[in-house]
Design a protein around this motif. Structure first.
Motif, PDB file in Angstrom:
ATOM      1  N   GLY A 124       0.792  -1.218   0.000  1.00 46.27           N
ATOM      2  CA  GLY A 124       0.000   0.000   0.000  1.00 46.27           C
ATOM      3  C   GLY A 124       0.828   1.273   0.000  1.00 46.27           C
ATOM      4  N   LEU A 125       2.085   1.183  -0.407  1.00 46.50           N
ATOM      5  CA  LEU A 125       2.962   2.350  -0.444  1.00 46.50           C
ATOM      6  C   LEU A 125       3.049   2.900  -1.858  1.00 46.50           C
ATOM      7  N   ASN A 126       3.018   4.234  -1.983  1.00 50.07           N
ATOM      8  CA  ASN A 126       3.237   4.803  -3.311  1.00 50.07           C
ATOM      9  C   ASN A 126       4.739   4.814  -3.594  1.00 50.07           C
ATOM     10  N   ALA A 127       5.119   5.243  -4.781  1.00 53.88           N
ATOM     11  CA  ALA A 127       6.530   5.165  -5.200  1.00 53.88           C
ATOM     12  C   ALA A 127       7.461   5.956  -4.282  1.00 53.88           C
ATOM     13  N   LEU A 128       7.025   7.118  -3.839  1.00 55.33           N
ATOM     14  CA  LEU A 128       7.861   7.935  -2.957  1.00 55.33           C
ATOM     15  C   LEU A 128       8.054   7.262  -1.602  1.00 55.33           C
ATOM     16  N   GLU A 129       6.984   6.733  -1.044  1.00 57.57           N
ATOM     17  CA  GLU A 129       7.089   6.021   0.238  1.00 57.57           C
ATOM     18  C   GLU A 129       7.970   4.785   0.093  1.00 57.57           C
ATOM     19  N   TRP A 130       7.811   4.081  -1.013  1.00 57.70           N
ATOM     20  CA  TRP A 130       8.587   2.865  -1.270  1.00 57.70           C
ATOM     21  C   TRP A 130      10.076   3.202  -1.368  1.00 57.70           C
ATOM     22  N   ALA A 131      10.393   4.274  -2.107  1.00 58.40           N
ATOM     23  CA  ALA A 131      11.796   4.690  -2.243  1.00 58.40           C
ATOM     24  C   ALA A 131      12.372   5.079  -0.879  1.00 58.40           C
ATOM     25  N   ALA A 132      11.596   5.834  -0.094  1.00 61.14           N
ATOM     26  CA  ALA A 132      12.073   6.252   1.226  1.00 61.14           C
ATOM     27  C   ALA A 132      12.238   5.051   2.148  1.00 61.14           C
ATOM     28  N   ARG A 133      11.268   4.145   2.118  1.00 59.70           N
ATOM     29  CA  ARG A 133      11.334   2.959   2.985  1.00 59.70           C
ATOM     30  C   ARG A 133      12.541   2.093   2.651  1.00 59.70           C
ATOM     31  N   ARG A 134      12.879   2.021   1.376  1.00 57.78           N
ATOM     32  CA  ARG A 134      14.008   1.193   0.940  1.00 57.78           C
ATOM     33  C   ARG A 134      15.348   1.927   1.032  1.00 57.78           C
ATOM     34  N   GLY A 135      15.312   3.216   1.384  1.00 56.11           N
ATOM     35  CA  GLY A 135      16.546   3.981   1.516  1.00 56.11           C
ATOM     36  C   GLY A 135      17.127   4.449   0.197  1.00 56.11           C
ATOM     37  N   ASN A 136      16.295   4.557  -0.823  1.00 60.96           N
ATOM     38  CA  ASN A 136      16.742   5.014  -2.138  1.00 60.96           C
ATOM     39  C   ASN A 136      16.626   6.538  -2.190  1.00 60.96           C
ATOM     40  N   TYR A 137      17.577   7.207  -1.527  1.00 67.98           N
ATOM     41  CA  TYR A 137      17.510   8.644  -1.333  1.00 67.98           C
ATOM     42  C   TYR A 137      17.424   9.421  -2.636  1.00 67.98           C
ATOM     43  N   GLU A 138      18.260   9.099  -3.608  1.00 70.49           N
ATOM     44  CA  GLU A 138      18.284   9.840  -4.871  1.00 70.49           C
ATOM     45  C   GLU A 138      16.925   9.760  -5.575  1.00 70.49           C
ATOM     46  N   ALA A 195      13.986   9.046  -4.112  1.00 68.62           N
ATOM     47  CA  ALA A 195      13.002   9.737  -3.276  1.00 68.62           C
ATOM     48  C   ALA A 195      13.094  11.249  -3.483  1.00 68.62           C
ATOM     49  N   GLU A 196      14.301  11.773  -3.561  1.00 67.41           N
ATOM     50  CA  GLU A 196      14.481  13.210  -3.780  1.00 67.41           C
ATOM     51  C   GLU A 196      13.907  13.623  -5.130  1.00 67.41           C
ATOM     52  N   TRP A 197      14.164  12.829  -6.174  1.00 61.98           N
ATOM     53  CA  TRP A 197      13.618  13.125  -7.500  1.00 61.98           C
ATOM     54  C   TRP A 197      12.090  13.120  -7.462  1.00 61.98           C
ATOM     55  N   LEU A 198      11.494  12.100  -6.848  1.00 60.32           N
ATOM     56  CA  LEU A 198      10.032  12.010  -6.790  1.00 60.32           C
ATOM     57  C   LEU A 198       9.427  13.175  -6.000  1.00 60.32           C
ATOM     58  N   ALA A 199      10.123  13.625  -4.963  1.00 62.22           N
ATOM     59  CA  ALA A 199       9.613  14.710  -4.126  1.00 62.22           C
ATOM     60  C   ALA A 199       9.739  16.076  -4.797  1.00 62.22           C
ATOM     61  N   THR A 200      10.614  16.198  -5.780  1.00 62.52           N
ATOM     62  CA  THR A 200      10.834  17.500  -6.403  1.00 62.52           C
ATOM     63  C   THR A 200      10.320  17.613  -7.834  1.00 62.52           C
ATOM     64  N   ASP A 201      10.072  16.505  -8.500  1.00 63.81           N
ATOM     65  CA  ASP A 201       9.561  16.546  -9.868  1.00 63.81           C
ATOM     66  C   ASP A 201       8.108  17.037  -9.830  1.00 63.81           C
ATOM     67  N   PRO A 202       7.763  18.058 -10.614  1.00 66.51           N
ATOM     68  CA  PRO A 202       6.397  18.592 -10.591  1.00 66.51           C
ATOM     69  C   PRO A 202       5.322  17.550 -10.928  1.00 66.51           C
ATOM     70  N   ARG A 203       5.690  16.531 -11.682  1.00 67.36           N
ATOM     71  CA  ARG A 203       4.713  15.507 -12.073  1.00 67.36           C
ATOM     72  C   ARG A 203       4.421  14.525 -10.948  1.00 67.36           C
ATOM     73  N   THR A 204       5.306  14.430  -9.962  1.00 68.23           N
ATOM     74  CA  THR A 204       5.147  13.408  -8.924  1.00 68.23           C
ATOM     75  C   THR A 204       5.056  13.955  -7.506  1.00 68.23           C
ATOM     76  N   LYS A 205       5.328  15.241  -7.314  1.00 67.03           N
ATOM     77  CA  LYS A 205       5.378  15.730  -5.935  1.00 67.03           C
ATOM     78  C   LYS A 205       4.024  15.780  -5.245  1.00 67.03           C
ATOM     79  N   VAL A 206       2.946  15.478  -5.963  1.00 72.06           N
ATOM     80  CA  VAL A 206       1.636  15.340  -5.323  1.00 72.06           C
ATOM     81  C   VAL A 206       1.674  14.239  -4.259  1.00 72.06           C
ATOM     82  N   MET A 207       2.603  13.303  -4.391  1.00 70.78           N
ATOM     83  CA  MET A 207       2.729  12.212  -3.417  1.00 70.78           C
ATOM     84  C   MET A 207       3.129  12.721  -2.035  1.00 70.78           C
ATOM     85  N   LEU A 208       3.746  13.892  -1.968  1.00 69.50           N
ATOM     86  CA  LEU A 208       4.150  14.452  -0.673  1.00 69.50           C
ATOM     87  C   LEU A 208       2.954  14.787   0.203  1.00 69.50           C
TER      88      LEU A 208
END
Length: 132
Positions: free
Chosen positions: A86-100, A102-115
């Motif tokens: 039940g995790l979205n891509a940003l949560e999954w990246a953060a949970r797995r420790g994929n910092y780079e 997660a940072e891209w997903l949090a800052t890309d205008p197309r995906t930052k709605v996940m924040l």
């Protein structure tokens, strides 16, 4: 004889580590998966920034043609979640420790709605897994 034991071991491990075992998929290459699965796998379990970035337009297109959700609202990228977690891509990246990623997903205008959409905070997942 060994294969049934292996299957039982995987099932038990999956139940203990991840909750309820809902589905097992067997593939030899990530290329065999649908774009949404490739995107999610590339953000989490098999981190691959290039693949995630390449799959994002396909995922967004799939969402745009999917129609309304059962409650009548319009779906977005945050509605795409990892089966069984039940995790979205940003949560999954953060949970797995994929910092780079997660940072891209949090800052890309197309995906930052996940924040703002998620009930659980990606930063909290990163802290929980000691990946900060």
């Amino acid at each position: 004889q060994k294969f049934p034991l292996f299957c039982k071991h995987m099932e038990t491990g999956s139940l203990n580590d991840r909750g309820t075992l809902k589905r097992t998929e067997i593939f030899t290459s990530v290329d065999e998966l649908y774009p949404i699965e490739q995107f999610l796998m590339s953000c989490g379990a098999l981190p691959d920034m290039e693949r995630a970035q390449a799959m994002l337009p396909f995922v967004l297109h799939g969402i745009s043609i999917s129609g309304l959700k059962p409650d009548g609202s319009v779906p977005n990228i945050g509605d795409i979640t990892v089966r069984g977690f039940g995790l979205n891509a940003l949560e999954w990246a953060a949970r797995r420790g994929n910092y780079e990623i997660a940072e891209w997903l949090a800052t890309d205008p197309r995906t930052k709605v996940m924040l703002s959409q998620s009930e659980s905070a990606p930063v909290a997942w990163a802290c929980y897994t000691n990946k900060v």
